[in-house]
Motif scaffolding. Sequence first.
Motif, PDB file in Angstrom:
ATOM      1  N   ILE A  59      11.158  11.379   2.837  1.00  0.00           N
ATOM      2  CA  ILE A  59      11.685  12.217   1.758  1.00  0.00           C
ATOM      3  C   ILE A  59      12.258  11.282   0.702  1.00  0.00           C
ATOM      4  O   ILE A  59      13.059  10.403   1.019  1.00  0.00           O
ATOM      5  N   GLN A  60      11.845  11.471  -0.546  1.00  0.00           N
ATOM      6  CA  GLN A  60      12.392  10.687  -1.656  1.00  0.00           C
ATOM      7  C   GLN A  60      13.191  11.599  -2.567  1.00  0.00           C
ATOM      8  O   GLN A  60      12.722  12.650  -2.966  1.00  0.00           O
ATOM      9  N   LEU A  61      14.412  11.172  -2.862  1.00  0.00           N
ATOM     10  CA  LEU A  61      15.237  11.865  -3.845  1.00  0.00           C
ATOM     11  C   LEU A  61      15.510  10.896  -4.990  1.00  0.00           C
ATOM     12  O   LEU A  61      14.854   9.865  -5.100  1.00  0.00           O
ATOM     13  N   ASN A  62      16.463  11.171  -5.830  1.00  0.00           N
ATOM     14  CA  ASN A  62      16.682  10.399  -7.057  1.00  0.00           C
ATOM     15  C   ASN A  62      16.656   8.887  -6.879  1.00  0.00           C
ATOM     16  O   ASN A  62      15.864   8.201  -7.486  1.00  0.00           O
ATOM     17  N   ALA A  63      17.546   8.353  -6.078  1.00  0.00           N
ATOM     18  CA  ALA A  63      17.684   6.903  -5.953  1.00  0.00           C
ATOM     19  C   ALA A  63      17.403   6.401  -4.551  1.00  0.00           C
ATOM     20  O   ALA A  63      17.547   5.220  -4.276  1.00  0.00           O
ATOM     21  N   THR A  64      16.992   7.308  -3.669  1.00  0.00           N
ATOM     22  CA  THR A  64      16.853   6.942  -2.270  1.00  0.00           C
ATOM     23  C   THR A  64      15.597   7.518  -1.647  1.00  0.00           C
ATOM     24  O   THR A  64      15.016   8.476  -2.149  1.00  0.00           O
ATOM     25  N   SER A  65      15.225   6.918  -0.542  1.00  0.00           N
ATOM     26  CA  SER A  65      14.135   7.413   0.281  1.00  0.00           C
ATOM     27  C   SER A  65      14.580   7.311   1.729  1.00  0.00           C
ATOM     28  O   SER A  65      15.177   6.303   2.123  1.00  0.00           O
ATOM     29  N   VAL A  66      14.306   8.339   2.521  1.00  0.00           N
ATOM     30  CA  VAL A  66      14.583   8.265   3.948  1.00  0.00           C
ATOM     31  C   VAL A  66      13.264   8.381   4.698  1.00  0.00           C
ATOM     32  O   VAL A  66      12.441   9.240   4.394  1.00  0.00           O
ATOM     33  N   LEU A  67      13.080   7.478   5.640  1.00  0.00           N
ATOM     34  CA  LEU A  67      11.931   7.520   6.536  1.00  0.00           C
ATOM     35  C   LEU A  67      12.462   7.984   7.888  1.00  0.00           C
ATOM     36  O   LEU A  67      13.230   7.275   8.543  1.00  0.00           O
ATOM     37  N   ILE A  68      12.068   9.192   8.248  1.00  0.00           N
ATOM     38  CA  ILE A  68      12.570   9.830   9.463  1.00  0.00           C
ATOM     39  C   ILE A  68      11.564   9.590  10.578  1.00  0.00           C
ATOM     40  O   ILE A  68      10.395   9.965  10.460  1.00  0.00           O
ATOM     41  N   LYS A  69      12.012   8.952  11.635  1.00  0.00           N
ATOM     42  CA  LYS A  69      11.226   8.773  12.853  1.00  0.00           C
ATOM     43  C   LYS A  69      12.006   9.404  13.991  1.00  0.00           C
ATOM     44  O   LYS A  69      13.191   9.723  13.838  1.00  0.00           O
ATOM     45  N   LYS A  70      11.362   9.554  15.145  1.00  0.00           N
ATOM     46  CA  LYS A  70      11.995  10.274  16.256  1.00  0.00           C
ATOM     47  C   LYS A  70      13.352   9.684  16.644  1.00  0.00           C
ATOM     48  O   LYS A  70      14.307  10.419  16.864  1.00  0.00           O
ATOM     49  N   ASP A  71      13.451   8.363  16.717  1.00  0.00           N
ATOM     50  CA  ASP A  71      14.693   7.738  17.163  1.00  0.00           C
ATOM     51  C   ASP A  71      15.619   7.337  16.021  1.00  0.00           C
ATOM     52  O   ASP A  71      16.828   7.478  16.135  1.00  0.00           O
ATOM     53  N   MET A  72      15.063   6.805  14.960  1.00  0.00           N
ATOM     54  CA  MET A  72      15.877   6.257  13.861  1.00  0.00           C
ATOM     55  C   MET A  72      15.395   6.768  12.519  1.00  0.00           C
ATOM     56  O   MET A  72      14.206   7.004  12.327  1.00  0.00           O
ATOM     57  N   THR A  73      16.341   6.896  11.605  1.00  0.00           N
ATOM     58  CA  THR A  73      16.046   7.225  10.211  1.00  0.00           C
ATOM     59  C   THR A  73      16.536   6.059   9.371  1.00  0.00           C
ATOM     60  O   THR A  73      17.659   5.595   9.536  1.00  0.00           O
TER      61      THR A  73
END
Length: 114
Positions: A59-73
């Motif tokens: 998911i990308q928002l204004n200044a950030t991106s999160v990569l969501i995996k089962k164990d860690m984000t």
Amino acid sequence: MKYLYEFFRDPFGTLRIKLSDEIKLFADFIEDIPTEEEADEYIEIVENVLNGLHEKFEIQLNATSVLIKKDMTVLEHFFRYEEPYENEMETEEFKELMLIWKSKIPERFKKNEN
């Protein structure tokens, strides 16, 4: 939630969140979620990853991106001038953080009555 957090109002009266140093960059992502409906969408995505429907989701928002995996984000911040540029947290904790934020969204822009 295993990480420390607190809510505060900035000089404009907007409710913000301060996170412990090891995850502090996640505040920029969380604070970009303006509605409970949008929070629900992201929570559902996290649940889909946790339940194996998706192997990972970004998911990308204004200044950030999160990569969501089962164990860690993993959060990547695009506009930081000094390190760290990334933070990571357990995906279950990330979900909990979004639930906490969702509960505060209704009072985010209300005037502080104190």
